[in-house]
Motif scaffolding. Sequence first.
Motif, mmCIF file in Angstrom:
data_model
loop_
_atom_site.group_PDB
_atom_site.id
_atom_site.type_symbol
_atom_site.label_atom_id
_atom_site.label_comp_id
_atom_site.label_asym_id
_atom_site.label_seq_id
_atom_site.Cartn_x
_atom_site.Cartn_y
_atom_site.Cartn_z
ATOM 1 N N PHE A 239 1.287 4.213 -2.777
ATOM 2 C CA PHE A 239 1.083 5.587 -2.328
ATOM 3 C C PHE A 239 2.246 6.477 -2.749
ATOM 4 O O PHE A 239 2.070 7.614 -3.184
ATOM 5 C CB PHE A 239 0.929 5.589 -0.811
ATOM 6 C CG PHE A 239 0.698 6.936 -0.219
ATOM 7 C CD1 PHE A 239 -0.485 7.619 -0.458
ATOM 8 C CD2 PHE A 239 1.670 7.532 0.572
ATOM 9 C CE1 PHE A 239 -0.697 8.868 0.087
ATOM 10 C CE2 PHE A 239 1.464 8.780 1.109
ATOM 11 C CZ PHE A 239 0.280 9.454 0.869
ATOM 12 N N LYS B 68 -6.797 2.342 2.658
ATOM 13 C CA LYS B 68 -6.838 1.575 1.414
ATOM 14 C C LYS B 68 -8.144 0.805 1.274
ATOM 15 O O LYS B 68 -8.589 0.506 0.168
ATOM 16 C CB LYS B 68 -5.666 0.592 1.387
ATOM 17 C CG LYS B 68 -4.434 1.190 0.762
ATOM 18 C CD LYS B 68 -4.671 1.258 -0.699
ATOM 19 C CE LYS B 68 -3.491 1.770 -1.467
ATOM 20 N NZ LYS B 68 -3.835 1.873 -2.889
ATOM 21 N N GLY C 85 -3.021 3.094 7.396
ATOM 22 C CA GLY C 85 -2.709 2.879 5.980
ATOM 23 C C GLY C 85 -3.628 1.830 5.379
ATOM 24 O O GLY C 85 -4.242 2.048 4.328
ATOM 25 N N ALA D 219 0.841 -1.203 0.000
ATOM 26 C CA ALA D 219 0.000 0.000 0.000
ATOM 27 C C ALA D 219 0.875 1.252 0.000
ATOM 28 O O ALA D 219 0.621 2.219 -0.737
ATOM 29 C CB ALA D 219 -0.924 -0.010 1.209
ATOM 30 N N MET D 220 1.943 1.208 0.821
ATOM 31 C CA MET D 220 2.838 2.356 0.921
ATOM 32 C C MET D 220 3.541 2.585 -0.405
ATOM 33 O O MET D 220 3.718 3.723 -0.843
ATOM 34 C CB MET D 220 3.865 2.073 2.011
ATOM 35 C CG MET D 220 4.487 3.284 2.629
ATOM 36 S SD MET D 220 5.521 2.788 4.000
ATOM 37 C CE MET D 220 6.686 1.710 3.203
#
Lengths: 284, 295
Positions: free
Chosen positions: A131, B37, B33, A127-128
Amino acid sequence: MKYRKRFEELFFKIISALMTYALIAVLVFIIGVIFYKGISALSWDILLKTPKGGYYYGGEGGVLNAIIGSLYIASGATFIAMIIGMPAALYLNVYLMRYKRTQNTIRFLLDTLWGIPSIVYGAFGFAMMLFLGMNASLLAGIITVSLLVLPIMVRTFDEILSTIPKGLMEASLALGSTRCETAYKIMLKQGFQGFITAVLLCFGRAIGDAASVLFTAGYSDQIPVNLDEPAATLPLAIFFQLSSPIPEVRERAFASALILTTIILVISLSARLFSMRFSQTNIR
Amino acid sequence: MELRRRIVDSFNGKWMLISLIILFILPLVIGTGLYLKSIPLLEHHSLRQLVFSTNWAPSRSSFGFWSFISGSLYVTLISFLLSLPFCLFAAIYLTQFSSRFLLRIMHPVIDILSGLPSVIYGVWGILIVVPFIGDYLAPALGTTSTGYSVLAGGSVLAVMCIPYSLNMLIEIFRTVPCGLREASLSLGATSWEAVKHVVIRGNYPGIIAAFGLGIAKAFGETIAVMMVVGNVVSNSFNPLDPAYPLPALIANNYGEMLSIPLYDSALMFAALVLFIIIVIINLIFRFLIHKTRKK
């Protein structure tokens, strides 16, 4: 009554002895199977060559890309964990010495952090990565794995630091050194054995973890040169090659498993050796 | 104080504090996070429907996680049942009955067992456990099975989690005061009775916590389980049938998750569910352990 008692005693003693020896047997069995399957498949080609013509389709070559990639990721992650984890553990034991309650709460939270499974770190890393607009790369893998091993580093080091007698630290403070100097010059030296153990433990954990690099480090047949290239890792090499229908490729997976197991065994044994070596010069 | 020394000192001190703070922000960042998402998914579906529905068809945008969650629970339950006697009896034997020599041997054994990577356990499972179940156990029970089954996943997991729980149990049993055991022995109890009444009964919270943490670890384990459990949703209670645990779902589908709308969000939601469940279990049982340690 007496017979029953004696029988119960004997029964449970035998059962518990059996269970204990069974554990040793299981370990020997696992390692034996891995070595037995791996030795026949192991060759210099596998150790020293990168795959040619795709690792999955049974081309020539070996798993050097995965070995190097794994070493890169594990040492990078251990290094980052060391930079952040070592001072954190020292702070916990020097600055917070007087606040027992805070110390225990922090330890409690760190233990909880230790329990988070690596797949969650992997998903978070992914996810990071999205991003930040990065691709699957060596850097992303290193960062994700370093998050994974960070709590391990802190808790293992802290475990040893907390056994150092308080008088030593008080003596250092009384001689006019600051808390910070006490931390790095006294506590780190006295607890160096714990530090080495923590580093080796982190390294072993980092090199063996598959779920966290699955998303983040990618997989490639080349040895990574830059931080933004994808990197292969040993656990993933085993995992992917084992799912191949071609027997030769599966053989290569067994050889890789043998390599990984050997690395882990060496790390585990040297951790023991080092911790004995370095605790000899300690002030008691 | 000399200027240079003071600067070095304040820099180092600050860095120590910052690194500790980083450690504390970490779980919060992971949680938020993953939550951010999974917001797109949560906007389209209700939480209840997501967790308790068994309807899984990403291409038609219906996401029900229950078959995966129940698969995880089932594998974890099997592994717990298999590892329970080993952990408990080995810990009792090592702390109460065994010689010092055996204890010295067992320490590295436990270390290596807990240090072996999960892929290695997976390879072992494929080489030994799966063929054993497929070729011997299933025919002996009069059924057929490929071997890639809940039972295989459970047994591999059990071996992986034994050192973890065992270590904690040994630590807990060591804290039992010697005098208490001796008092019990001097009153005529056999050594097993002393263990039963003093060591086990006095440490209920600790024992439960050690196994609880083992369960949490088993619940989140990915690669080893994924290699032997079959990864097919079967929704049956037969342990010889395959299952599809939650972590395996995340790990298997990362490649295609960007091509189907909401799919990546669904997988992140799965990771979030895993994260929350495990953090809660960990918080509860760690708290129990910290309490027993204080006594």
